[in-house]
Motif scaffolding. Structure first.
Motif, short mmCIF file in Angstrom:
data_model
loop_
_atom_site.label_atom_id
_atom_site.label_comp_id
_atom_site.label_asym_id
_atom_site.label_seq_id
_atom_site.Cartn_x
_atom_site.Cartn_y
_atom_site.Cartn_z
N ARG A 4 1.00 -1.23 -0.02
CA ARG A 4 0.06 0.16 -0.11
C ARG A 4 0.95 1.23 0.14
NH1 ARG A 4 -3.94 0.31 5.02
NH2 ARG A 4 -4.32 -1.58 4.44
N SER A 5 1.81 1.35 0.84
CA SER A 5 2.75 2.23 0.96
C SER A 5 3.52 2.54 -0.57
CB SER A 5 4.04 2.11 1.61
OG SER A 5 5.14 2.96 1.81
N LEU A 6 4.05 1.37 -1.12
CA LEU A 6 4.31 1.63 -2.59
C LEU A 6 3.74 2.27 -3.59
CD1 LEU A 6 7.08 1.05 -4.24
CD2 LEU A 6 6.25 -1.21 -4.81
N VAL A 7 2.63 1.59 -3.55
CA VAL A 7 1.46 2.25 -4.58
C VAL A 7 1.40 3.72 -4.54
CG1 VAL A 7 -0.82 2.22 -5.28
CG2 VAL A 7 0.12 0.06 -4.68
N LEU A 8 1.02 3.94 -3.12
CA LEU A 8 0.84 5.57 -2.66
C LEU A 8 1.99 6.52 -3.02
CD1 LEU A 8 -0.93 7.90 -1.72
CD2 LEU A 8 -0.27 7.15 0.75
N SER A 9 3.17 5.76 -2.69
CA SER A 9 4.37 6.58 -2.74
C SER A 9 4.80 6.88 -4.48
CB SER A 9 5.64 6.09 -2.29
OG SER A 9 6.01 4.72 -2.80
N LEU A 10 4.57 6.02 -5.42
CA LEU A 10 4.55 5.64 -6.74
C LEU A 10 3.57 7.03 -7.29
CD1 LEU A 10 5.06 2.08 -7.88
CD2 LEU A 10 6.65 3.91 -8.18
N ALA A 11 2.34 7.08 -6.84
CA ALA A 11 1.42 7.84 -7.45
C ALA A 11 1.80 9.27 -7.02
CB ALA A 11 0.13 7.43 -6.74
N PHE A 61 7.65 -3.09 7.23
CA PHE A 61 9.18 -3.36 6.55
C PHE A 61 9.32 -4.89 7.11
CE2 PHE A 61 13.67 -3.65 7.78
CZ PHE A 61 14.07 -3.23 6.65
N SER A 62 8.90 -5.30 8.23
CA SER A 62 9.27 -6.86 8.47
C SER A 62 8.77 -7.90 7.70
CB SER A 62 8.65 -6.99 10.02
OG SER A 62 7.21 -6.76 10.15
N ASP A 63 7.62 -7.49 7.11
CA ASP A 63 7.12 -8.45 6.15
C ASP A 63 7.44 -8.38 4.77
OD1 ASP A 63 5.42 -9.23 8.20
OD2 ASP A 63 3.74 -8.02 7.97
N HIS A 64 7.58 -7.27 4.32
CA HIS A 64 8.15 -7.20 2.85
C HIS A 64 9.16 -6.14 2.83
CE1 HIS A 64 4.57 -9.12 1.26
NE2 HIS A 64 3.82 -8.67 2.17
N LYS A 65 10.45 -6.54 2.98
CA LYS A 65 11.52 -5.44 3.21
C LYS A 65 12.07 -4.69 1.88
CE LYS A 65 13.97 -7.66 7.02
NZ LYS A 65 12.87 -8.69 7.30
N LEU A 66 12.09 -5.56 0.72
CA LEU A 66 12.32 -4.80 -0.42
C LEU A 66 11.32 -4.01 -0.80
CD1 LEU A 66 14.26 -4.50 -2.87
CD2 LEU A 66 12.89 -6.45 -3.96
N ILE A 67 9.92 -4.11 -0.74
CA ILE A 67 8.84 -3.42 -1.20
C ILE A 67 9.14 -1.79 -0.27
CG2 ILE A 67 6.57 -2.93 -1.37
CD1 ILE A 67 6.30 -6.01 -2.14
N MET A 72 10.26 3.71 0.70
CA MET A 72 10.96 4.73 1.47
C MET A 72 11.87 5.40 0.39
SD MET A 72 12.10 2.55 5.13
CE MET A 72 10.99 1.58 6.02
N GLY A 73 12.43 4.77 -0.31
CA GLY A 73 13.28 5.67 -1.23
C GLY A 73 12.27 6.88 -2.18
N PHE A 74 11.14 6.51 -2.60
CA PHE A 74 10.38 7.40 -3.37
C PHE A 74 9.91 8.37 -2.19
CE2 PHE A 74 9.63 3.80 -6.51
CZ PHE A 74 10.05 4.63 -7.31
N CYS A 75 9.58 7.97 -1.02
CA CYS A 75 9.17 8.97 0.05
C CYS A 75 10.41 9.98 0.28
CB CYS A 75 8.75 8.12 1.23
SG CYS A 75 7.26 7.21 0.96
N LEU A 76 11.51 9.38 0.62
CA LEU A 76 12.48 10.47 0.83
C LEU A 76 12.71 11.22 -0.56
CD1 LEU A 76 14.80 7.90 2.62
CD2 LEU A 76 13.79 9.72 3.67
N LEU A 77 12.53 10.76 -1.49
CA LEU A 77 12.88 11.90 -2.89
C LEU A 77 11.85 12.84 -2.71
CD1 LEU A 77 14.09 12.53 -5.56
CD2 LEU A 77 12.47 10.80 -6.46
N GLY A 78 10.35 12.36 -2.57
CA GLY A 78 9.39 13.44 -2.53
C GLY A 78 9.47 14.19 -1.37
N LEU A 79 9.70 13.85 -0.07
CA LEU A 79 9.92 14.76 1.02
C LEU A 79 11.04 15.67 0.93
CD1 LEU A 79 8.99 12.16 3.92
CD2 LEU A 79 7.49 14.20 3.11
N GLY A 80 12.08 15.36 0.25
CA GLY A 80 13.11 16.29 -0.02
C GLY A 80 12.89 17.35 -0.94
N ILE A 81 12.34 16.68 -2.09
CA ILE A 81 11.70 18.06 -2.94
C ILE A 81 10.84 18.92 -2.49
CG2 ILE A 81 10.59 18.40 -5.19
CD1 ILE A 81 11.69 15.69 -6.00
N TYR A 82 9.86 18.42 -1.42
CA TYR A 82 8.96 19.33 -1.11
C TYR A 82 9.65 20.37 -0.16
CZ TYR A 82 4.49 17.64 -2.85
OH TYR A 82 3.40 17.39 -3.70
N ALA A 83 10.41 19.57 0.69
CA ALA A 83 11.21 20.59 1.68
C ALA A 83 12.10 21.49 0.97
CB ALA A 83 12.36 19.75 2.55
#
Length: 257
Positions: A4-11, A61-67, A72-83
């Motif tokens: 769910r996190s990956l889908v939202l961060s990609l969108a 994270f504990s269930d699907h580490k790679l996803i 998290m990578g997409f989120c950090l990118l987005g949050l960095g741009i917004y900041a």
């Protein structure tokens, strides 16, 4: 949760990429149609959604580490741009000490004489100058009411922006003699032929509300990136390809198919 996190961060990242590319450069993009009062709520809404996606990534994270890590990578990118955008907006409209000159005292004498000639031909004088910052010069261009003033931006002894909108301009050649002129606003100036304007420095040009019929007459300004020519007599965009680095255009109000 991680999926769910990956889908939202990609969108969100897709929306962010669209906003900073097509959204900013295409005058017909849906972002241009959003009312100004909605911009801030949308900005903070997306920021909060990025935080939510980050939280979901941690939870899953504990269930699907790679996803989760990808999200998290997409989120950090987005949050960095917004900041970054937020910090830039906080500083927008605030000139640094010494960044701008607010009188003719430091202006190069040759350029001062050129400005005097331009304003005299427009029925004005140097006493009618309104010194302002770079980002405010174009504001008066939005008005169609003639005034007895003109806007000018001077930086380190050179004219970098001029707004002579709503004043008659019969001779464009003097503008070509301002070596650092980057922004020029000539709305509603009775212009029909721009051939005498020769400037490789010019990056932003607003010639809306004139009688221009051919973009090819702007061949002397090959480095224009922002071109606004609304409400002219253009019948095509022939000649637009002469602007090598064009970013944004606006030809509304013309008879272009």
């Amino acid at each position: 949760m991680a999926t769910r996190s990956l889908v939202l961060s990609l969108a969100l990242t897709f929306y962010l990429g669209y906003s900073f590319t097509v959204g900013l450069t295409d005058p017909n993009s849906f972002l241009k149609k959003i009312p100004d009062w909605l911009s801030i709520p949308i900005f903070f809404g997306c920021f909060l959604l990025y935080l939510l996606a980050t939280w979901w990534a941690f939870k899953g994270f504990s269930d699907h580490k790679l996803i989760a890590l990808t999200s998290m990578g997409f989120c950090l990118l987005g949050l960095g741009i917004y900041a970054t955008v937020f910090i830039m907006e906080m500083g927008h409209g605030k000139a640094s000490p010494g960044q701008y000159d607010y009188d003719f005292a430091t202006l190069d004498p040759t350029e001062k004489a050129i400005v005097a000639q331009i304003t005299h031909d427009a029925g004005l004088g140097l006493q009618n100058a309104v010194f302002t910052e770079h980002w405010h010069v174009g504001e008066a261009a939005k008005s169609t009411n003639p005034t007895n003033s003109f806007q000018i931006c001077v930086q380190k002894g050179h004219v970098t922006a001029l707004n002579l909108s709503n004043h008659p301009i019969r001779n464009l050649a003097p503008f070509s003699q301002l070596p650092q002129l980057g922004d020029l606003y000539l709305r509603n100036c009775g212009l029909s032929d721009m051939s005498d304007l020769q400037s490789t420095k010019l990056g932003r040009l607003d010639v809306s509300d004139n009688q221009i019929t051919d973009l090819k007459t702007l061949r002397g300004c090959p480095n224009v990136q922002w071109l606004f020519a609304m409400n002219n007599r253009l019948k095509s965009t022939d000649g637009l390809n002469q602007f090598r680095d064009i970013v944004s255009t606006d030809f509304r109000g013309n008879s272009i198919p």
